[in-house]
Design an enzyme around this catalytic site. Structure first.
Site, PDB file in Angstrom:
ATOM      1  N   HIS A 168      31.670  -4.751  40.277  1.00  0.00           N
ATOM      2  CA  HIS A 168      31.332  -4.029  39.053  1.00  0.00           C
ATOM      3  C   HIS A 168      32.340  -2.921  38.789  1.00  0.00           C
ATOM      4  O   HIS A 168      32.608  -2.086  39.664  1.00  0.00           O
ATOM      5  CB  HIS A 168      29.916  -3.459  39.155  1.00  0.00           C
ATOM      6  CG  HIS A 168      28.872  -4.535  39.114  1.00  0.00           C
ATOM      7  ND1 HIS A 168      27.720  -4.505  39.854  1.00  0.00           N
ATOM      8  CD2 HIS A 168      28.850  -5.699  38.402  1.00  0.00           C
ATOM      9  CE1 HIS A 168      27.019  -5.614  39.595  1.00  0.00           C
ATOM     10  NE2 HIS A 168      27.685  -6.351  38.727  1.00  0.00           N
ATOM     11  N   GLU A 171      31.795   0.992  39.358  1.00  0.00           N
ATOM     12  CA  GLU A 171      31.345   1.432  40.677  1.00  0.00           C
ATOM     13  C   GLU A 171      32.562   1.749  41.556  1.00  0.00           C
ATOM     14  O   GLU A 171      32.820   1.107  42.561  1.00  0.00           O
ATOM     15  CB  GLU A 171      30.426   0.350  41.263  1.00  0.00           C
ATOM     16  CG  GLU A 171      29.210   0.144  40.353  1.00  0.00           C
ATOM     17  CD  GLU A 171      28.359  -1.087  40.663  1.00  0.00           C
ATOM     18  OE1 GLU A 171      28.595  -1.742  41.699  1.00  0.00           O
ATOM     19  OE2 GLU A 171      27.456  -1.388  39.855  1.00  0.00           O
ATOM     20  N   HIS A 301      28.680  -1.895  46.406  1.00  0.00           N
ATOM     21  CA  HIS A 301      28.359  -1.528  45.022  1.00  0.00           C
ATOM     22  C   HIS A 301      27.983  -0.054  45.034  1.00  0.00           C
ATOM     23  O   HIS A 301      27.938   0.586  46.076  1.00  0.00           O
ATOM     24  CB  HIS A 301      27.161  -2.346  44.510  1.00  0.00           C
ATOM     25  CG  HIS A 301      27.471  -3.777  44.207  1.00  0.00           C
ATOM     26  ND1 HIS A 301      27.533  -4.265  42.925  1.00  0.00           N
ATOM     27  CD2 HIS A 301      27.734  -4.828  45.025  1.00  0.00           C
ATOM     28  CE1 HIS A 301      27.817  -5.557  42.967  1.00  0.00           C
ATOM     29  NE2 HIS A 301      27.947  -5.931  44.230  1.00  0.00           N
ATOM     30  N   GLU A 370      24.480  -0.481  48.330  1.00  0.00           N
ATOM     31  CA  GLU A 370      24.547   0.372  47.142  1.00  0.00           C
ATOM     32  C   GLU A 370      24.881   1.772  47.649  1.00  0.00           C
ATOM     33  O   GLU A 370      24.027   2.488  48.158  1.00  0.00           O
ATOM     34  CB  GLU A 370      23.216   0.365  46.392  1.00  0.00           C
ATOM     35  CG  GLU A 370      22.824  -0.994  45.830  1.00  0.00           C
ATOM     36  CD  GLU A 370      23.579  -1.373  44.540  1.00  0.00           C
ATOM     37  OE1 GLU A 370      24.407  -0.565  44.067  1.00  0.00           O
ATOM     38  OE2 GLU A 370      23.318  -2.472  44.029  1.00  0.00           O
TER      39      GLU A 370
END
Ligand code: 0X9
Ligand code: CA
Ligand code: ZN
Length: 515
Positions: A168, A171, A301, A370
């Site tokens: 992404h 990110e 991420h 994350e």
């Protein structure tokens, strides 16, 4: 952390026409606002679904409070529907000081990744080799670095682990952890015996920037851009309101399983692409992965301080759920992150993501991290986020030769393999427990040809203290029962008492001769 998009209703088409107006080329962060949304029913299925249908970019959801990126129109819609909307500053998600800056401050640009990986290869050629694994939509090489002894050779005896960043675009921090890992491994080689050993005994593959076009766009034009740069409507120019594919929805395991875990609509933030593996970035990863046996993979991420694992496409556990969870728990000792899958409600459902494909297609134990609490944290946080996640990355490398080594191991053996009737037998049983005190079941029996198990020990629940090694045989001597001549074996297992999942198993074959 929560972000979801499903776009299905007409209403959204109405306001889409504005975003797609000529000015939309200049779409920038100014057009979106970060808001906190409150209200008695904010998490009620109906309202939530309506928000998804409005293509509201929900990036976080916890106990009755949402955080979302919204346009002016979406914001009024929320208010009209009786919700309280509090304006927040975008700087909660993105540090503005590095946006639009040449070189992106301490963050890596695509050119810097390219340059640094080649420098590593130049200065550490005996343990590092750079590979171009494919090209992005806009033709950028997708770079991978392999770190291992004899990096030009595939050494099949060495377990392989894959680390990826930046599926992404926005990110940015997800590039920093894999880049730091690459530097750390080569710089510690020859100095730190633990790392020297890991580099020698493993094959480490790092792809720090899977979606380089998107990152470039996020760093220079549109900081909150998420997808790649696919020209969905093939009109020859890139328009962020209708173009781009979510690279973390384009993998080919249960691709497009439903319209909640990914979107069929080109304008959605979670557009899955025209078909599975339609995107060159995903093809590059597929090609790398299909030619190797990765034991573990980590896809970095941001954000949320989470460690996620399959399944994503349904609310169900994988057959390796216990292993996934227990390894995550070990990693959480270092970074303190919350862990789980969609069924645990730690994350929403996703289909076509990297983890499901790596695990479903290849059996790789694939995790999504994350990182941190922002998409682009202040530069001052980069080092700490790396340090928090260094040990989890190294831990996976350490256990990659046999992920089950985290469990108590059982080993059964005897003094000989050939016995005569009336002999006595010396049997050794040892148990090692590398982890914390644990409750297990221990079963030992003799397998007899064409007969039932001959049970020696059935202990459904025993506690093994932390770090214990029972190296002394539990039995020294054992008189052979009256058995016909033939082939036998000792069989010993350690099981999880709750699920009967076999944690460790040992077999010892022996023979009883004719009298
Ligand atoms: O939605 C995603 O792709 C990931 N979150 S993010 O905010 N970085 O976009 C989460 C992927 C979760 N994967 C699984 N549930 N397997
Ligand atoms: Ca276009
Ligand atoms: Zn992401």
């Amino acid at each position: 952390m929560k972000r979801t998009h499903v776009l299905v209703c007409l209403a959204s088409l109405v306001w889409l026409s504005f975003i797609a107006s000529p000015q939309s080329k200049e779409l920038s962060n100014r057009d979106h606002q970060l808001v906190r949304v409150y209200g008695a029913d904010v998490e009620s299925t109906l309202l939530y679904k309506q928000m998804l249908m409005m293509d509201i970019d929900i990036i976080y959801s916890e106990s009755g409070v949402l955080k979302a990126l919204v346009t002016k129109e979406q914001k009024s819609w929320l208010t009209e529907n009786g919700l309280q909307v509090e304006q927040l500053d975008l700087t909660e998600l993105f540090d503005p000081s590095v946006f639009g800056v040449a070189g992106a401050g301490l963050y890596h640009t695509y050119n810097e990744v390219e340059l640094e990986l080649h420098q590593i290869e130049l200065t550490h050629g005996s343990i590092a080799k750079v590979f171009d694994i494919g090209n992005s939509i806009e033709g950028r090489e997708i770079w991978a670095i392999k770190i291992s002894d004899n990096p030009s050779i595939e050494e099949n005896g060495e377990a392989a682990v894959l680390y990826m960043g930046a599926h992404h675009a926005r990110e940015w921090i997800s590039v920093e952890v894999p880049m730091n890992l690459a530097h750390y491994l080569v710089n510690s080689y020859g100095h730190d015996p633990r790392i020297t050993n890991l580099v020698d005994e493993r094959e480490v593959w790092i792809v720090p920037m899977v979606n380089p076009d998107g990152v470039e766009y996020s760093q220079q034009v549109y900081q909150m851009w998420r997808k790649n740069k696919r020209d969905n409507n093939r009109n020859g120019h890139f328009d962020p309101s209708v173009d781009g594919v979510d690279n973390n929805r384009n993998y080919g395991y249960m691709w497009g399983y439903d319209n909640e875990g990914s979107s069929p609509y080109t304008w959605s933030e979670m557009y899955r692409g025209a078909y599975a593996f339609s995107e060159p970035e995903n093809q590059a990863i597929r090609n790398l992965v299909l030619h190797r046996d990765f034991v573990f993979a980590v896809s970095y991420h941001s954000y949320g301080q989470l460690m996620l694992y399959p399944w994503g496409y349904i609310d169900a556990d994988t057959p390796d759920h216990k292993l996934y969870t227990d390894i995550a728990a070990e990693m959480a000792r270092f970074n303190g992150y919350t862990f789980g899958n969609a069924k645990d409600d730690v994350i929403y459902n996703t289909n076509g993501d990297a983890d499901d494909w790596l695990y479903g297609e290849r059996g790789t134990l694939a995790y999504t991290f994350e990182l941190g609490t922002m998409f682009v944290p202040p530069e001052s946080q980069i080092e700490q986020i790396w340090l928090n996640n260094r040990e989890p990355a190294l831990y996976l490398l350490e256990i990659a030769d046999d992920p089950c080594q985290i469990y108590p191991a059982i080993n059964i053996y005897a003094d000989k393999s050939d016995y005569s009737p009336g002999d006595s037998m010396e049997v050794g049983l040892n148990l090692t427990n590398p982890q914390d005190e644990v409750e297990v079941g221990v079963y030992v029996w003799v397998d007899r040809p064409n007969q039932s198990k001959y049970w020696i020990l059935q202990e459904p629940q025993i506690t093994i203290p932390a770090g214990v090694e029972y190296s002394n045989p539990i039995w020294r001597t054992f008189s052979l029962p009256l058995l016909p001549a033939g082939n036998y074996s000792w069989h010993a297992v350690v099981v999880d008492p709750a699920t009967e999942y076999i944690l460790s198993e040992s077999l010892y074959h022996w023979k009883l001769s004719e009298p």
